[in-house]
Scaffold this motif. Structure first.
Motif, PDB file in Angstrom:
ATOM      1  N   PRO A 173      32.794  -5.343   4.441  1.00  0.00           N
ATOM      2  CA  PRO A 173      31.933  -4.251   4.924  1.00  0.00           C
ATOM      3  C   PRO A 173      30.526  -4.733   5.272  1.00  0.00           C
ATOM      4  N   ILE A 198      30.387  -6.254  22.589  1.00  0.00           N
ATOM      5  CA  ILE A 198      30.395  -6.397  21.127  1.00  0.00           C
ATOM      6  C   ILE A 198      30.227  -7.858  20.717  1.00  0.00           C
ATOM      7  N   MET A 233      38.727  -8.619  16.266  1.00  0.00           N
ATOM      8  CA  MET A 233      38.129  -8.395  14.942  1.00  0.00           C
ATOM      9  C   MET A 233      39.228  -7.968  13.965  1.00  0.00           C
ATOM     10  N   SER A 234      39.321  -8.589  12.809  1.00  0.00           N
ATOM     11  CA  SER A 234      40.416  -8.242  11.894  1.00  0.00           C
ATOM     12  C   SER A 234      39.894  -7.286  10.824  1.00  0.00           C
ATOM     13  N   ASN A 235      40.810  -6.535  10.225  1.00  0.00           N
ATOM     14  CA  ASN A 235      40.376  -5.536   9.247  1.00  0.00           C
ATOM     15  C   ASN A 235      40.028  -6.191   7.917  1.00  0.00           C
ATOM     16  N   SER A 236      40.150  -7.535   7.842  1.00  0.00           N
ATOM     17  CA  SER A 236      39.816  -8.210   6.580  1.00  0.00           C
ATOM     18  C   SER A 236      38.307  -8.473   6.506  1.00  0.00           C
ATOM     19  N   LYS A 237      37.624  -8.187   7.595  1.00  0.00           N
ATOM     20  CA  LYS A 237      36.159  -8.376   7.606  1.00  0.00           C
ATOM     21  C   LYS A 237      35.514  -7.583   6.467  1.00  0.00           C
ATOM     22  N   SER A 242      34.505  -5.262  24.971  1.00  0.00           N
ATOM     23  CA  SER A 242      34.638  -6.356  24.009  1.00  0.00           C
ATOM     24  C   SER A 242      33.488  -7.339  24.213  1.00  0.00           C
ATOM     25  N   GLU A 293      36.488   1.620  10.846  1.00  0.00           N
ATOM     26  CA  GLU A 293      37.258   0.384  11.009  1.00  0.00           C
ATOM     27  C   GLU A 293      38.742   0.696  10.834  1.00  0.00           C
ATOM     28  N   ILE A 294      39.542   0.292  11.798  1.00  0.00           N
ATOM     29  CA  ILE A 294      40.978   0.546  11.723  1.00  0.00           C
ATOM     30  C   ILE A 294      41.650  -0.622  11.001  1.00  0.00           C
ATOM     31  N   PRO A 332      37.303  -2.311  21.021  1.00  0.00           N
ATOM     32  CA  PRO A 332      36.264  -1.741  20.165  1.00  0.00           C
ATOM     33  C   PRO A 332      35.169  -1.093  21.008  1.00  0.00           C
ATOM     34  N   SER A 349      30.504  -6.415   8.623  1.00  0.00           N
ATOM     35  CA  SER A 349      30.827  -5.423   9.652  1.00  0.00           C
ATOM     36  C   SER A 349      29.613  -4.554   9.911  1.00  0.00           C
ATOM     37  N   LYS A 350      28.969  -4.178   8.806  1.00  0.00           N
ATOM     38  CA  LYS A 350      27.810  -3.301   8.931  1.00  0.00           C
ATOM     39  C   LYS A 350      26.723  -4.016   9.737  1.00  0.00           C
ATOM     40  N   MET A 406      30.314   2.818  15.622  1.00  0.00           N
ATOM     41  CA  MET A 406      31.214   1.779  16.123  1.00  0.00           C
ATOM     42  C   MET A 406      32.629   2.068  15.648  1.00  0.00           C
ATOM     43  N   GLU A 434      32.495   4.738   7.168  1.00  0.00           N
ATOM     44  CA  GLU A 434      31.314   4.280   6.438  1.00  0.00           C
ATOM     45  C   GLU A 434      30.060   4.988   6.931  1.00  0.00           C
ATOM     46  N   TYR A 447      27.146  -6.355  11.793  1.00  0.00           N
ATOM     47  CA  TYR A 447      27.690  -6.509  13.133  1.00  0.00           C
ATOM     48  C   TYR A 447      27.368  -5.273  13.980  1.00  0.00           C
ATOM     49  N   LEU A 448      27.677  -4.102  13.384  1.00  0.00           N
ATOM     50  CA  LEU A 448      27.413  -2.849  14.097  1.00  0.00           C
ATOM     51  C   LEU A 448      25.926  -2.721  14.386  1.00  0.00           C
ATOM     52  N   ALA A 449      25.144  -3.009  13.343  1.00  0.00           N
ATOM     53  CA  ALA A 449      23.701  -2.828  13.495  1.00  0.00           C
ATOM     54  C   ALA A 449      23.191  -3.678  14.645  1.00  0.00           C
ATOM     55  N   ARG A 476      28.531   5.799  10.690  1.00  0.00           N
ATOM     56  CA  ARG A 476      28.113   4.694  11.563  1.00  0.00           C
ATOM     57  C   ARG A 476      29.256   3.762  11.934  1.00  0.00           C
ATOM     58  N   ARG A 477      30.363   3.849  11.182  1.00  0.00           N
ATOM     59  CA  ARG A 477      31.424   2.865  11.431  1.00  0.00           C
ATOM     60  C   ARG A 477      32.784   3.415  11.051  1.00  0.00           C
ATOM     61  N   HIS A 522      36.134  -0.051  15.452  1.00  0.00           N
ATOM     62  CA  HIS A 522      36.606  -1.437  15.627  1.00  0.00           C
ATOM     63  C   HIS A 522      37.762  -1.700  14.677  1.00  0.00           C
ATOM     64  N   GLY A 523      38.163  -2.959  14.520  1.00  0.00           N
ATOM     65  CA  GLY A 523      39.292  -3.314  13.678  1.00  0.00           C
ATOM     66  C   GLY A 523      40.542  -3.490  14.519  1.00  0.00           C
TER      67      GLY A 523
END
Lengths: 436, 436
Positions: B7, B50, B1-5, B47, A278-279, A145, B10-11, A137, A219, B13-15, A275-276, A139-140
């Motif tokens: 890990p 996701i 999606m913000s980069n403050s998420k 989007s 993130e920007i 994404p 996020s992980k 993925m 990641e 989420y991806l899964a 697997r990931r 995203h970010g």
């Protein structure tokens, strides 16, 4: 001997010699015979050795049929090469699932490391990832994404590069003096392969990175969720999303089915089982960029995000595993590399750095790849202090240990790329010594 | 999606996405999303895909510890790659000990063939040779015949080159029309590796070749005593006495512990398990250069000593093993090579040679090595006749089948390097067809 000799008797003739000339005497004349490319005639002992060695004697493997094709549909090395393997140092880590193995670079030829011998580094062991189920993925801070299957990734135009991959801890056991009496353990955390994948910049163009996006968190899908913060500049420069290595899909221990690959940077940034991505707009300061892969400087501060592997080199022949048996002609050979580009020049010293001789760079000289250097040398049997010194195309000169310590102190673990010294003793054996 | 998420989420989420977005819908948006390197935004479907796919779902291999280092001291491929193997054609030869296996070039990436997948060719099976007992004799019209142990050979300065190795019978089953519905069988008798050894010219200088010495008989230690006559010019040009392949010692099936290697020449001249080099003043006309490796010309004469592998190419993606699943963006990719030097240019046709488009040469372009070519292509779903045409640095242009037949007739077995045609059908499947 005339060329009208029938193959049968010639074969017998050779076989007779092969099995009956005492190795020592053959070595003696051959040693005298070796005049690298000078074309000087070998000694009289040679012809004598040959004409004295009838009757015929043919080796057993010439008298039988061998194994047929696809006896090994995926081939393996000869049983006589069983000692050419990856090795680890038991005391180095508490557990093999968070440890490192070293490549047997003392045995390797050329610049390519075969996949079976590429060094390993895990933070929670090597997972077995099903490529059908694996996803990447991105995203970010992106406009769109995206999630990629392996089939998706492999539909993009691919690129292939030959680059070294090195753990920044390579040689790190020796910051405070020689520890290891083997080249495999002093410099074996390095390999060089042809890597194939899609440019990260291509995938980033697909998701549309927003202007605030300056960093990328990579990641892994391993149990450690190994992660590193990568600056956007590297991602847009030469970073690859890699799925193949030396022509075939990545090996499990190298991130199968897909990994990030940052040419010239410390190996841990080339996150495996990726697997990931993130920007974001700043680095994440994750576990592996705070507790690890940082160095304590003399002023008490920590040196961090030290991505580049600076120019380094080592003499691979002779080495503790490959001593010189006797006086005579040898090739002093070694490997040089730089994370900043091409190796421009390598010097070799036989007197511990008092005087230097230019070595020849052999074969391909590629950016951010292992480069072979060579210096033919006639050994008189006198003890030597053998060193090599690499200079890359940026003008960076591989430092001495003292030069490195003046800047980094003695509390570092990573990025020890100082000039290495092998002490050649009069018996031909090699000792790992460190000169001030 | 913000980069403050965090890990973790996020992980998760991806899964969730990885396991819940139906492959078809992902493929649909991704297909639309792919604009090779144009940076155009992906579609709105992305989007949507996701944000619709919570809750979390983490793959099993991310929740467990993997295997530790040196679990495989010499590594092997992933179990998911078990179909990437060498294969043979049962009806092609009477016995596997005098047969050939093909490399799975439909699966290979880049230009390096991993050692486990290099094609095999035996005349009496692959012998198991003990390197301690093996000897190489150089004799005949020389001043000082010499016998070399492996240690002796490996003391000389080494050279490494990346070159292809090809059986001249590659494609030979198709002189009279398509036989094989697989790239592995139409073009798989080729590989490309980094070869390391000592220059033959260096060893010839040691023995002192007499002025009458114009030819060399190279003989193997296998049960067939495989032998070929090599002109002195080649020996003094770029021939190597090779003991390593892709960084490690030769594999048993590739001539362990030592072979002759003639860059760019038909594979059988690179005699494996090399035990004898006899210098003479004319060719020997041995079994393998009379009964084999000769072609019957239209005038009833035999074409012999046809050493050079002339320029050739083939599209590797798509191919019968790798069809196109659906309309959309793809990379037409392939391999080109010439035994006479570098590949200078490759053209690709989608209409059976009526019109041609220049392909991009990717990665390293080396003399006498496999070279990758690429043409990004958007497939409308219409049937195509895909061809590639290689031109090497000597100006030689890969011929059509008719051009080749005009010169060589239809009784040949070897050196069929004519333009190959894949028929892409509207269902994405590939058929092996031959155009006049």
């Amino acid at each position: 001997m005339s060329n009208s000799k029938k193959p049968e008797s010639s074969k017998a003739y050779l076989a007779g010699l092969a099995n009956q000339v005492p190795s020592s005497s053959r070595r003696d004349f051959l040693k005298k015979g070796i005049k690298f490319s000078t074309g000087l005639a070998a000694t009289a002992a040679t012809s004598a050795a040959i004409s004295d060695n009838l009757p015929p004697n043919i080796p057993s493997w010439s008298k039988t049929l061998g194994s047929g094709v696809v006896s090994t549909p995926y081939g393996i090395p000869s049983k006589f090469e069983k000692n050419v393997i990856r090795r680890t140092v038991p005391w180095l880590t508490a557990d093999k699932i968070s440890s490192i193995s070293m490549s047997p670079i003392q045995e390797l030829k050329g610049i390519i490391t075969p996949n079976g011998l590429v060094f390993e580094r895990y933070h929670a062991g090597a997972p077995i990832v099903n490529p059908e189920e694996h996803r990447l993925m991105i995203h970010g801070l992106v406009d769109n994404p995206l999630i990629f299957t392996m089939d998706d990734l492999m539909r993009f135009p691919s690129e292939s590069v030959i680059n070294f991959l090195e753990c920044p801890a390579n040689g790190g056991m020796e910051w405070r003096g020689p520890q290891m009496e083997a080249l495999q353990f002093t410099h074996g955390m390095i390999s060089c392969c042809e890597w194939t994948g899609v440019r990260l910049s291509t995938l980033l163009a697909e998701v549309g990175v927003q202007t605030k996006g300056k960093w990328i968190l990579a990641e892994g899908a391993d149990g450690a969720a190994m992660s590193r913060s990568i600056p956007m500049d590297k991602a847009l420069d030469d970073a690859l999303i890699v799925y193949a290595q030396n022509g075939e899909m990545l090996r499990p221990e190298q991130g199968y089915p897909v990994r990030l690959f940052n040419p010239g940077w410390e190996g841990n940034t080339s996150v495996k089982w990726l697997r990931r991505l993130e920007i974001g707009d700043k680095p994440w300061h994750h576990r592996e960029e705070t507790s690890k892969y940082t160095d304590l400087m003399p002023d008490g501060r920590s040196r961090r995000f030290s991505y580049e592997q600076e120019a380094n080199s080592v003499i691979t022949s002779p080495c503790p595993e490959n001593p010189w048996g006797q006086k005579g002609a040898y090739e002093i050979e070694g490997l040089a590399w730089s994370g900043r580009g091409k190796i421009k020049h390598v010097d070799v010293s036989i007197d511990g750095g008092v005087t230097w001789r230019p070595a020849r760079l052999k074969g391909l000289v590629l950016s951010k790849a292992l480069t072979r250097f060579s210096l033919p040398f006639k050994w008189s049997g006198a003890p030597l202090l053998l060193q090599s010194r690499a200079i890359d195309e940026t003008g960076y000169v591989q430092p001495t240990l003292n030069q490195l310590r003046d800047i980094r102190g003695t509390n570092s673990i990573y990025h020890k790329n100082s000039i290495h010294t092998w002490q050649l003793q009069s018996n031909g054996k090699i000792k790992n010594v460190q000169l001030k």
